[in-house]
Scaffold this motif. Sequence first.
Motif, PDB file in Angstrom:
ATOM      1  N   TYR A 173       6.143   8.622  -4.607  1.00 50.24           N
ATOM      2  CA  TYR A 173       7.731   8.245  -3.590  1.00 50.24           C
ATOM      3  C   TYR A 173       8.447   8.269  -4.054  1.00 50.24           C
ATOM      4  O   TYR A 173       9.548   8.565  -3.941  1.00 50.24           O
ATOM      5  N   ASP A 174       8.130   8.477  -5.617  1.00 48.68           N
ATOM      6  CA  ASP A 174       9.612   7.956  -6.224  1.00 48.68           C
ATOM      7  C   ASP A 174      10.819   7.497  -6.117  1.00 48.68           C
ATOM      8  O   ASP A 174      12.019   7.922  -5.795  1.00 48.68           O
ATOM      9  N   PHE A 175      10.855   5.904  -6.465  1.00 48.77           N
ATOM     10  CA  PHE A 175      11.691   5.348  -5.138  1.00 48.77           C
ATOM     11  C   PHE A 175      13.035   5.841  -6.178  1.00 48.77           C
ATOM     12  O   PHE A 175      14.157   5.454  -5.456  1.00 48.77           O
ATOM     13  N   THR A 176      12.366   5.323  -6.995  1.00 46.95           N
ATOM     14  CA  THR A 176      14.117   5.373  -8.367  1.00 46.95           C
ATOM     15  C   THR A 176      14.502   6.181  -7.980  1.00 46.95           C
ATOM     16  O   THR A 176      15.901   6.503  -8.012  1.00 46.95           O
ATOM     17  N   GLY A 177      14.175   7.541  -7.422  1.00 48.98           N
ATOM     18  CA  GLY A 177      14.749   8.657  -7.386  1.00 48.98           C
ATOM     19  C   GLY A 177      15.488   9.292  -6.665  1.00 48.98           C
ATOM     20  O   GLY A 177      16.317   9.312  -6.197  1.00 48.98           O
ATOM     21  N   ALA A 178      15.220   8.023  -5.452  1.00 43.58           N
ATOM     22  CA  ALA A 178      15.689   7.820  -4.048  1.00 43.58           C
ATOM     23  C   ALA A 178      16.968   6.745  -4.226  1.00 43.58           C
ATOM     24  O   ALA A 178      18.012   6.582  -2.389  1.00 43.58           O
ATOM     25  N   GLY A 179      17.574   6.142  -5.583  1.00 44.11           N
ATOM     26  CA  GLY A 179      18.242   5.431  -5.974  1.00 44.11           C
ATOM     27  C   GLY A 179      18.438   4.370  -5.795  1.00 44.11           C
ATOM     28  O   GLY A 179      19.272   3.101  -5.874  1.00 44.11           O
ATOM     29  N   ALA A 180      16.903   3.453  -5.916  1.00 41.92           N
ATOM     30  CA  ALA A 180      16.590   2.021  -5.713  1.00 41.92           C
ATOM     31  C   ALA A 180      15.975   1.753  -7.112  1.00 41.92           C
ATOM     32  O   ALA A 180      15.639   2.346  -7.916  1.00 41.92           O
ATOM     33  N   SER A 181      15.717   0.325  -6.891  1.00 40.27           N
ATOM     34  CA  SER A 181      15.223  -0.445  -7.788  1.00 40.27           C
ATOM     35  C   SER A 181      14.376  -0.412  -7.641  1.00 40.27           C
ATOM     36  O   SER A 181      13.283  -0.820  -6.198  1.00 40.27           O
ATOM     37  N   PHE A 182      13.060  -0.262  -8.412  1.00 39.50           N
ATOM     38  CA  PHE A 182      11.376  -0.667  -7.850  1.00 39.50           C
ATOM     39  C   PHE A 182      11.085  -1.842  -8.662  1.00 39.50           C
ATOM     40  O   PHE A 182      11.374  -2.198 -10.280  1.00 39.50           O
ATOM     41  N   ALA A 183      10.315  -2.514  -8.350  1.00 39.58           N
ATOM     42  CA  ALA A 183       9.586  -4.065  -8.943  1.00 39.58           C
ATOM     43  C   ALA A 183       8.192  -3.668  -8.221  1.00 39.58           C
ATOM     44  O   ALA A 183       7.345  -3.692  -7.117  1.00 39.58           O
ATOM     45  N   PRO A 184       7.191  -4.420  -9.000  1.00 38.51           N
ATOM     46  CA  PRO A 184       5.667  -4.384  -8.851  1.00 38.51           C
ATOM     47  C   PRO A 184       5.199  -5.364  -7.982  1.00 38.51           C
ATOM     48  O   PRO A 184       6.591  -6.258  -7.491  1.00 38.51           O
ATOM     49  N   ASP A 185       4.478  -5.077  -6.566  1.00 37.34           N
ATOM     50  CA  ASP A 185       4.305  -6.009  -5.416  1.00 37.34           C
ATOM     51  C   ASP A 185       3.112  -7.290  -6.540  1.00 37.34           C
ATOM     52  O   ASP A 185       2.718  -8.289  -5.891  1.00 37.34           O
ATOM     53  N   ALA A 186       3.823  -7.926  -7.273  1.00 40.29           N
ATOM     54  CA  ALA A 186       2.580  -9.093  -8.385  1.00 40.29           C
ATOM     55  C   ALA A 186       3.678 -10.483  -7.254  1.00 40.29           C
ATOM     56  O   ALA A 186       5.109  -9.573  -7.200  1.00 40.29           O
ATOM     57  N   GLY A 230       1.252  -1.164  -0.461  1.00 40.43           N
ATOM     58  CA  GLY A 230       0.225   0.083  -0.085  1.00 40.43           C
ATOM     59  C   GLY A 230       0.357   1.679   0.096  1.00 40.43           C
ATOM     60  O   GLY A 230       1.877   1.330   0.277  1.00 40.43           O
ATOM     61  N   ALA A 231       0.222   2.528  -0.656  1.00 40.54           N
ATOM     62  CA  ALA A 231       0.721   3.782  -0.250  1.00 40.54           C
ATOM     63  C   ALA A 231       0.791   4.881   0.783  1.00 40.54           C
ATOM     64  O   ALA A 231       0.658   6.000   0.714  1.00 40.54           O
ATOM     65  N   GLY A 232       0.946   3.858   2.499  1.00 41.36           N
ATOM     66  CA  GLY A 232      -0.006   4.650   3.314  1.00 41.36           C
ATOM     67  C   GLY A 232       1.233   5.775   3.516  1.00 41.36           C
ATOM     68  O   GLY A 232       2.632   5.866   3.846  1.00 41.36           O
ATOM     69  N   ALA A 233       1.195   7.187   3.672  1.00 36.26           N
ATOM     70  CA  ALA A 233       2.121   8.149   4.266  1.00 36.26           C
ATOM     71  C   ALA A 233       2.648   7.909   5.057  1.00 36.26           C
ATOM     72  O   ALA A 233       4.110   8.108   4.591  1.00 36.26           O
ATOM     73  N   GLY A 234       2.711   7.475   6.410  1.00 34.80           N
ATOM     74  CA  GLY A 234       3.695   6.772   7.031  1.00 34.80           C
ATOM     75  C   GLY A 234       4.742   6.224   6.545  1.00 34.80           C
ATOM     76  O   GLY A 234       6.058   6.396   6.273  1.00 34.80           O
ATOM     77  N   SER A 235       4.403   5.128   6.475  1.00 37.16           N
ATOM     78  CA  SER A 235       4.990   3.481   5.713  1.00 37.16           C
ATOM     79  C   SER A 235       6.056   4.530   4.516  1.00 37.16           C
ATOM     80  O   SER A 235       7.072   4.014   4.228  1.00 37.16           O
ATOM     81  N   GLY A 236       4.619   4.905   3.816  1.00 38.19           N
ATOM     82  CA  GLY A 236       5.556   5.229   2.239  1.00 38.19           C
ATOM     83  C   GLY A 236       7.142   6.409   2.033  1.00 38.19           C
ATOM     84  O   GLY A 236       7.714   5.865   1.989  1.00 38.19           O
ATOM     85  N   THR A 237       6.295   6.542   3.484  1.00 39.24           N
ATOM     86  CA  THR A 237       7.016   8.067   3.134  1.00 39.24           C
ATOM     87  C   THR A 237       8.381   7.416   4.227  1.00 39.24           C
ATOM     88  O   THR A 237       9.487   8.232   3.895  1.00 39.24           O
TER      89      THR A 237
END
Length: 370
Positions: A63-76, A28-35
């Motif tokens: 949250y643009d995780f890739t912009g933070a330097g991470a790789s991104f994978a969908p939650d499938a 999910g994309a809750g503000a607390g955990s996502g931030t």
Amino acid sequence: MSSSPVPVPAQAPPYGRTPLRTVQVLDGAGAGSGTHVRSLATGLAARGVRVTVCAPVEAEGEYDFTGAGASFAPDAVSALRAACAGADVVHAHGVRAGLRASLALRGHRAPLVVSWHGAPEAGRALGRLSRLLERRVARAAAVVLGSSSDQVDLARLRGARDARLAAVAAPGPAAATAADPGKARAELGAVERPLVIAVGGLVPRRGYSVLLDAAREWRGLDPVPLLVIAGEGPQREELARRIELEALPVRLLGRRRDAAELLAAADVAVLTSRWEGRSLLAQEALRAGVALVATAVGGVPELVGDAAVLVPYGDRGALAAAVAGLLGDPARRAELAAAGRAQAATWPSEDDTVAQVLAVYDELMERRPR
């Protein structure tokens, strides 16, 4: 509303594996955990850690995780299993994310770390299911990290082998400021009247029905304060109907990216939740020097100390009286503003939070056979 920690030079980890590979699982994309995951990904990547965030696609957009330097994978399921298969440590954020991660890790040796975000489920049936999920996840995790003491106690009660307090820092500067408080208040229609603000999703656990009850009582004040609620969610229609039918001095602002700036322009902030760990609203209000009235639940009392007015959850009379009292007492608001900034100075920084999490990862890697 957020900023990134200052990058630090990467150092070789003591267990001799370079670089460490972690998967951050977000359900999910809750503000607390996502931030928090965004902040953690930024800090870990700055230290040379390879980070993959496995989350819903909309969370990456938010949250643009890739912009933070991470790789991104969908939650499938397939993507999560593939990511976990190549990880040294898997870190899930929330009980549901912990369950999904534990299933994806079957047959793999990577240890599981679970950060417990969010409130316990309400209701008898939901509460029973929540307890079952919590027990399964607590026992599957090598380490459970709780953002408040009550979460740590609950994790131990559910059978966690290792549960620790790990305070989650709210990203941002030491004190939020409104670029132009007058402009913000004019936009909201609170130029010559007090402004009260709440921030958070429009969901039952936020206690907004009680907040509207309190707003009904504030109609007797002169001038009548304006309550604004920044957030979106399934209760919007219900709350909007009440506001219209009862002619309440309340505006629903929807999701706002400038919520921190609006908060800094307010006279009083309110937190009416049934449960909170380390509330982002509480942290931002105290940093900004905004007087806070909050429910005495979860981790709120240990977070704010004496720098906020605490009221029982669900007590509309106490809530209404506390806010009205602060609106009529500028000196008390100034005292709370100073106390809030002093309390905020005692909290861990984002850099502290990342360092603590990385120390847990290092410890787990040391336990593994070489």
